[in-house]
Design an enzyme around this catalytic site. Structure first.
Site, PDB file in Angstrom:
ATOM      1  N   GLU A   1      33.943  58.570  37.256  1.00 58.42           N
ATOM      2  CA  GLU A   1      33.954  58.222  38.668  1.00 58.42           C
ATOM      3  C   GLU A   1      35.358  58.245  39.251  1.00 58.42           C
ATOM      4  OE1 GLU A   1      31.976  54.573  38.125  1.00 58.42           O
ATOM      5  OE2 GLU A   1      33.822  53.446  37.840  1.00 58.42           O
TER       6      GLU A   1
ATOM      7  N   CYS B   1      41.650  56.699  43.252  1.00 52.62           N
ATOM      8  CA  CYS B   1      41.705  56.156  41.897  1.00 52.62           C
ATOM      9  C   CYS B   1      40.956  57.123  40.976  1.00 52.62           C
ATOM     10  CB  CYS B   1      41.037  54.784  41.932  1.00 52.62           C
ATOM     11  SG  CYS B   1      40.835  54.030  40.333  1.00 52.62           S
TER      12      CYS B   1
ATOM     13  N   CYS C   1      36.300  54.254  27.223  1.00 53.02           N
ATOM     14  CA  CYS C   1      37.621  53.818  26.764  1.00 53.02           C
ATOM     15  C   CYS C   1      37.453  53.179  25.395  1.00 53.02           C
ATOM     16  CB  CYS C   1      38.219  52.809  27.741  1.00 53.02           C
ATOM     17  SG  CYS C   1      39.908  52.325  27.328  1.00 53.02           S
TER      18      CYS C   1
ATOM     19  N   CYS D   1      38.896  46.004  26.211  1.00 52.60           N
ATOM     20  CA  CYS D   1      39.370  44.760  26.828  1.00 52.60           C
ATOM     21  C   CYS D   1      38.119  43.962  27.208  1.00 52.60           C
ATOM     22  CB  CYS D   1      40.214  45.050  28.071  1.00 52.60           C
ATOM     23  SG  CYS D   1      41.659  46.060  27.682  1.00 52.60           S
TER      24      CYS D   1
ATOM     25  N   CYS E   1      36.493  44.072  30.794  1.00 49.05           N
ATOM     26  CA  CYS E   1      36.359  45.388  31.435  1.00 49.05           C
ATOM     27  C   CYS E   1      35.079  46.076  30.997  1.00 49.05           C
ATOM     28  CB  CYS E   1      37.564  46.263  31.081  1.00 49.05           C
ATOM     29  SG  CYS E   1      37.384  47.976  31.652  1.00 49.05           S
TER      30      CYS E   1
ATOM     31  N   ASN F   1      36.186  41.492  38.957  1.00 51.84           N
ATOM     32  CA  ASN F   1      34.971  42.101  39.475  1.00 51.84           C
ATOM     33  C   ASN F   1      33.884  41.939  38.417  1.00 51.84           C
ATOM     34  OD1 ASN F   1      33.434  43.682  41.211  1.00 51.84           O
ATOM     35  ND2 ASN F   1      35.202  44.984  41.652  1.00 51.84           N
TER      36      ASN F   1
ATOM     37  N   CYS G   1      35.693  49.889  38.211  1.00 50.30           N
ATOM     38  CA  CYS G   1      35.603  49.697  36.770  1.00 50.30           C
ATOM     39  C   CYS G   1      34.240  49.996  36.142  1.00 50.30           C
ATOM     40  CB  CYS G   1      35.995  48.279  36.410  1.00 50.30           C
ATOM     41  SG  CYS G   1      37.390  47.715  37.337  1.00 50.30           S
TER      42      CYS G   1
HETATM   43  N1  SAH Z   1      43.140  51.573  31.045  1.00 49.61           N
HETATM   44  C1  SAH Z   1      44.120  51.388  32.034  1.00 49.61           C
HETATM   45  C2  SAH Z   1      43.725  51.882  33.408  1.00 49.61           C
HETATM   46  C3  SAH Z   1      42.305  51.667  33.861  1.00 49.61           C
HETATM   47  S1  SAH Z   1      41.824  50.032  34.221  1.00 49.61           S
HETATM   48  C4  SAH Z   1      44.525  49.940  32.104  1.00 49.61           C
HETATM   49  O1  SAH Z   1      43.882  49.106  31.482  1.00 49.61           O
HETATM   50  O2  SAH Z   1      45.522  49.652  32.758  1.00 49.61           O
HETATM   51  C5  SAH Z   1      42.587  49.701  35.803  1.00 49.61           C
HETATM   52  C6  SAH Z   1      42.796  48.216  36.072  1.00 49.61           C
HETATM   53  O3  SAH Z   1      41.544  47.553  36.315  1.00 49.61           O
HETATM   54  C7  SAH Z   1      43.429  47.504  34.891  1.00 49.61           C
HETATM   55  O4  SAH Z   1      44.448  46.635  35.309  1.00 49.61           O
HETATM   56  C8  SAH Z   1      42.263  46.740  34.336  1.00 49.61           C
HETATM   57  O5  SAH Z   1      42.699  45.672  33.564  1.00 49.61           O
HETATM   58  C9  SAH Z   1      41.519  46.339  35.580  1.00 49.61           C
HETATM   59  N2  SAH Z   1      40.140  45.919  35.362  1.00 49.61           N
HETATM   60  C10 SAH Z   1      39.288  46.317  34.402  1.00 49.61           C
HETATM   61  N3  SAH Z   1      38.098  45.696  34.523  1.00 49.61           N
HETATM   62  C11 SAH Z   1      38.192  44.880  35.602  1.00 49.61           C
HETATM   63  C12 SAH Z   1      37.291  43.992  36.271  1.00 49.61           C
HETATM   64  N4  SAH Z   1      36.043  43.845  35.846  1.00 49.61           N
HETATM   65  N5  SAH Z   1      37.739  43.337  37.359  1.00 49.61           N
HETATM   66  C13 SAH Z   1      38.993  43.524  37.836  1.00 49.61           C
HETATM   67  N6  SAH Z   1      39.887  44.349  37.249  1.00 49.61           N
HETATM   68  C14 SAH Z   1      39.497  45.012  36.152  1.00 49.61           C
HETATM   69 FE1  SF4 Z   2      40.248  50.527  28.698  1.00 53.75          FE
HETATM   70 FE2  SF4 Z   2      39.260  48.865  30.514  1.00 53.75          FE
HETATM   71 FE3  SF4 Z   2      41.092  47.999  28.798  1.00 53.75          FE
HETATM   72 FE4  SF4 Z   2      41.808  49.713  30.737  1.00 53.75          FE
HETATM   73  S1  SF4 Z   2      41.060  47.623  31.024  1.00 53.75           S
HETATM   74  S2  SF4 Z   2      42.361  49.796  28.549  1.00 53.75           S
HETATM   75  S3  SF4 Z   2      39.915  50.965  30.886  1.00 53.75           S
HETATM   76  S4  SF4 Z   2      39.015  48.702  28.269  1.00 53.75           S
END
Ligand code: SAH
Ligand code: SF4
Length: 395
Positions: free
Chosen positions: A118, A131, A138, A142, A145, A333, A376
């Site tokens: 997306e 974005c 991934c 995390c 996420c 989120n 996300c």
């Molecule tokens: N993998 C990279 C880039 C993609 S995530 C990274 O982790 O930086 C982009 C941003 O969205 C990151 O800061 C991530 O921590 C945040 N993110 C992921 N899931 C989220 C959620 N459910 N609510 C808010 N931010 C989120």
């Molecule tokens: Fe991967 Fe989500 Fe962690 Fe970014 S925040 S590194 S997309 S698992």
């Protein structure tokens, strides 16, 4: 599944990519493609430059529009190549103008499985940010996420990354001479997409070669022309690749910090067990080109009762001392099945007040496109749920 505030419609592919598409290719890939199509070696450079201009400066979707290329060569190009973009499966437009596209990547020789990623477009008063995703899924998992819960993972090619920008500009009408679509776009800017952030699906620094090549194409002054200062790569902290990114590509850097102590960051961002906060911040201090005019963005997701106390706000400010930094507080989120909640608004305000008093301006990222779940991995999951339901109904 949608609130009444948003619209959704499927956009058919411009053509099916049975022959390779030139859209997304680097300069040298286009030159090699022309060589393979028996374009005479004397001509390759010039023809590649012309095609580059038509694809990336003008956004054409048809070889017939390439008026400075003679008919015989155009016929060869038509036979051997296409200008197809990956298909848009769904497009959603939020009441606030945010748009989200679910994009189907065509199968490749080395990977015949279908994949979807997306891209999200966020118009603001003075800029329009796209974005983009760098991977399908991934590997980093995390815990807050949703993308990290998706099991299927592969790197996007640079062409697949660039195609997200091309698709967005098509959908918005953001090419010279095109009528721009009206909903909620940047009011006075010459272009609708002025900035790129690698904050969609995936960890860009696990796909550094693809990301570097895509930045090369996106920032080329004779094509898409987005300055590297307007391209931001966000990483969860792949320390050895941070230096390479700076030295070999030089975009703006964003770090997903999310915690001020290693024990908590180990839980939220498991990669922290490999590269802890101290090591990560050292890499930030050493990032080439970092200065007050080119600050590093630190992202901090606000998780209720987990990382949102006043003490943590003060610690955050202390940790970042001496690094030219911006702080971006992101309201969490939520997604179905998550163990976390977003911090209360008063808590976010109190946290942000401490950060603000330490000299960081307006640090809370306004939630955008909430009515279309524009963050996300959520559109993808919503679409998958719909499909599962359709399958059940058909059984
Ligand atoms: N993998 C990279 C880039 C993609 S995530 C990274 O982790 O930086 C982009 C941003 O969205 C990151 O800061 C991530 O921590 C945040 N993110 C992921 N899931 C989220 C959620 N459910 N609510 C808010 N931010 C989120
Ligand atoms: Fe991967 Fe989500 Fe962690 Fe970014 S925040 S590194 S997309 S698992």
């Amino acid at each position: 599944m949608l609130t009444s505030a948003a619209t959704i419609d499927a956009v058919p592919a411009i053509s099916s990519p049975i022959v390779p598409s030139l859209v997304g290719m680097t300069r040298s890939e286009i030159a090699s493609a022309l060589e393979a199509a028996d374009v005479s070696p004397r001509e390759v450079r010039m023809r590649a430059a012309q095609i580059w201009h038509w694809i990336y400066h003008r956004g054409v979707t048809d070889f017939a529009a390439m008026t400075n290329i003679g008919k015989p060569l155009r016929a060869v190009l038509e036979e051997r190549f296409s200008l197809a973009r990956p298909e848009i499966v769904t497009q959603q437009i939020s009441t606030d103008g945010t748009r989200k596209w679910l994009i189907r990547l065509p199968p490749r020789a080395d990977d015949t499985r279908p994949h979807e990623v997306e891209a999200v477009y966020i118009p603001e008063a003075d800029r329009g940010t796209l974005c983009v995703s760098s991977q399908v899924g991934c590997t980093l998992a995390c815990t807050f996420c949703h993308t990290g819960t998706q099991t299927l993972v592969r790197n996007l090619t640079s062409a697949e990354i660039v195609a997200q920008l091309v698709i967005a500009r098509d959908a918005i009408g953001d090419w010279p001479g095109m009528e721009r679509s009206k909903e909620g776009l940047v009011p006075d800017a010459e272009r609708a997409v002025t900035n790129i952030v690698f904050m969609g699906m995936g960890e860009p620094l696990y796909n550094l070669d693809g990301v570097k090549a895509a930045i090369e194409v996106m920032s080329d002054g004779e094509g898409l022309s987005l300055s590297r200062r307007r391209i931001t790569v966000s990483t969860s902290g792949v320390v050895p690749e941070i230096e390479r990114l700076g030295a070999e590509s030089g975009p703006m850097l964003a770090i997903s910090l999310h915690a001020t102590r290693d024990d908590l960051r180990n839980k939220l961002v498991p990669l922290n067990k490999k590269y802890d906060i101290k090591t990560l911040l050292e890499a930030c201090r050493a990032y080439p080109g970092v200065s007050n005019a080119r600050r590093i963005t630190f992202e901090y997701v606000m998780l209720k009762g987990v990382n949102d106390s006043d003490a943590e706000a003060r610690e955050l400010v202390r940790l970042l001392k001496g690094i030219p930094a911006k702080i971006n507080l992101i309201p969490f989120n939520p997604w179905p099945g998550t163990q976390y909640e977003c911090s209360d608004w008063e808590r976010i305000e109190a946290f942000s007040e401490i950060v603000f008093r330490a000299g960081y301006a307006s640090p809370v990222r306004t939630p955008r496109g909430r009515d279309i779940l524009a963050a996300c991995g959520q559109l993808k999951s919503a679409t998958e749920r719909l499909r599962a339901r359709a399958r059940l109904a058909a059984e």
